[in-house]
Design an enzyme around this catalytic site. Structure first.
Site, PDB file in Angstrom:
ATOM      1  N   LYS A  97       0.858  -1.181   0.000  1.00  0.00           N
ATOM      2  CA  LYS A  97       0.000   0.000   0.000  1.00  0.00           C
ATOM      3  C   LYS A  97       0.894   1.229   0.000  1.00  0.00           C
ATOM      4  O   LYS A  97       2.005   1.218   0.547  1.00  0.00           O
ATOM      5  CB  LYS A  97      -0.896   0.037   1.247  1.00  0.00           C
ATOM      6  N   ALA A 276     -14.978  -0.589   4.420  1.00  0.00           N
ATOM      7  CA  ALA A 276     -13.869   0.115   5.061  1.00  0.00           C
ATOM      8  C   ALA A 276     -12.768  -0.862   5.462  1.00  0.00           C
ATOM      9  O   ALA A 276     -13.051  -2.005   5.863  1.00  0.00           O
ATOM     10  CB  ALA A 276     -14.361   0.874   6.287  1.00  0.00           C
TER      11      ALA A 276
END
Length: 367
Positions: A97, A276
């Site tokens: 990420k 989420a």
């Protein structure tokens, strides 16, 4: 793990990085890269958690973090989550990420994105990026000017486009699986669903839920996003918060860590399933949910549709095969909830077991 510091001025507050709780588990990060380009204002952190199953793939988040520590924490948690997401989905990908520090509405420029792409390119394919909060498929086209290691570009640029619709589809099929596990039927007619966050994924999830006959309450801090929902789905009720409402299903689709020891006490839902990332502020929160009779679908399972999409892009899979694989997330959820029931463990533990089995198999093959 290696720490690559491109510019030490980016690191005024992260001393003792190896002692951080983020590195305390038995699966530490392989590499963390700090990047800065003074000319464009770029400040970025790329976390590569694991390449055991394949190259680390994960989106680029552009967000106005309060400081570098907050950005680093997010990069580490999100990249680890991507490892678990890819493994749980059975993909030949690792977890990574990137986070870009700043308000994308104020500082995002083509030059900055191109500079970021050059940093991604230096990793030689160990990390492949895609869109995330604060970035779009158009941004991926720009990043792609500097590197080939990017997916989810626009169809015009040869990519598979926005991953939000398939991410939402995966969450939807996860909700159906949870509903059948709890209530004996996947029928959502009349079920009350609270959708927190009506951005790209939340909006698409609302569309699917509305078509399935659910009664929907939505919340968002972004007034424009709520106006879009109201215009397109006039039957959706708008509220300041949804977690404390009388609902059957709580679907967090905004930022993570909304489930805390405080919010769990006011939660009225029987199911928590959303898009989420890192929904639990602390692992102990899942025990609190269990004690209250609430079923939590691990987020790295339910929200893996977008990752499946870009994995399909890399492998040149036909669209219909990718959609089928996304819908299969529901079967994975059913398996996890079955393990939870049969073994008397938490859903998170059941999902972790699947992931660790796959990562363990990959590590043995590599050795």
């Amino acid at each position: 793990m290696t720490i690559d510091v491109v510019d030490h001025t980016l690191l005024p507050t992260v001393s003792g990085v190896f002692d951080r709780p983020d590195f305390a588990d038995d699966s530490p990060h392989e590499q963390v890269v700090f990047c800065q380009d003074k000319e464009t204002g770029l400040k970025a952190i790329i976390g590569i958690h694991s390449t055991a199953l394949g190259p680390a793939l994960g989106g680029t988040r552009f967000f106005p973090y309060r400081d570098e520590n907050a950005a680093l924490t997010d990069a580490l948690r999100l990249s680890r989550g991507m490892t678990y997401k890819a493994a749980a989905a059975g993909l030949r990908l690792g977890g990574g990420k990137a986070v870009l520090i700043g308000d994308p509405g104020l500082v995002k420029t083509p030059a900055l994105l191109e500079a970021y792409g050059r940093f991604v390119d230096t990793l030689g394919g160990r990390y492949i990026t895609a869109g995330d909060v604060g970035t779009t498929s158009d941004d991926m086209d720009i990043i792609g000017r500097s590197t080939d290691h990017v997916v989810a570009r626009t169809p015009a640029a040869g990519g598979s486009g926005d991953s939000a619709p398939l991410t939402a589809r995966g969450v939807f099929y996860s909700i159906l699986a949870a509903a059948e596990s709890i209530w004996g039927s996947p029928d959502l007619t009349g079920r009350r669903v609270g959708v927190e966050g009506t951005g790209k994924v939340g909006y698409n999830l609302i569309a699917l839920l509305a078509e399935a006959g659910a009664t929907i309450i939505a919340s968002d801090v972004n007034a424009a996003a709520l106006q879009r929902v109201t215009a397109d789905f006039p039957r959706v009720a708008i509220a300041e918060t949804v977690i404390d409402k009388d609902i059957d299903i709580y679907a967090p689709c905004a930022m993570g860590a909304t489930l805390t020891d405080t919010t769990v006490r006011i939660l009225n839902a029987a199911v928590v399933c959303g898009a989420a990332n890192n929904q639990l502020a602390q692992p102990v929160v899942e025990e609190m949910l269990r004690d209250r009779g609430v079923v939590w679908v691990p987020d790295f399972v339910s929200n893996s549709g977008g990752l499946i999409q870009v994995a399909g892009e890399i492998e040149n899979k036909p669209r219909h095969e990718v959609v089928e694989q996304v819908e299969h997330i529901g079967a994975t959820v059913t398996s996890i909830l079955g393990r939870q029931h049969d073994q008397g463990i938490l859903a998170g533990q059941a999902a972790d077991a699947i992931v660790r089995e796959r990562l363990g198999d990959a590590s043995r093959v590599r050795r």
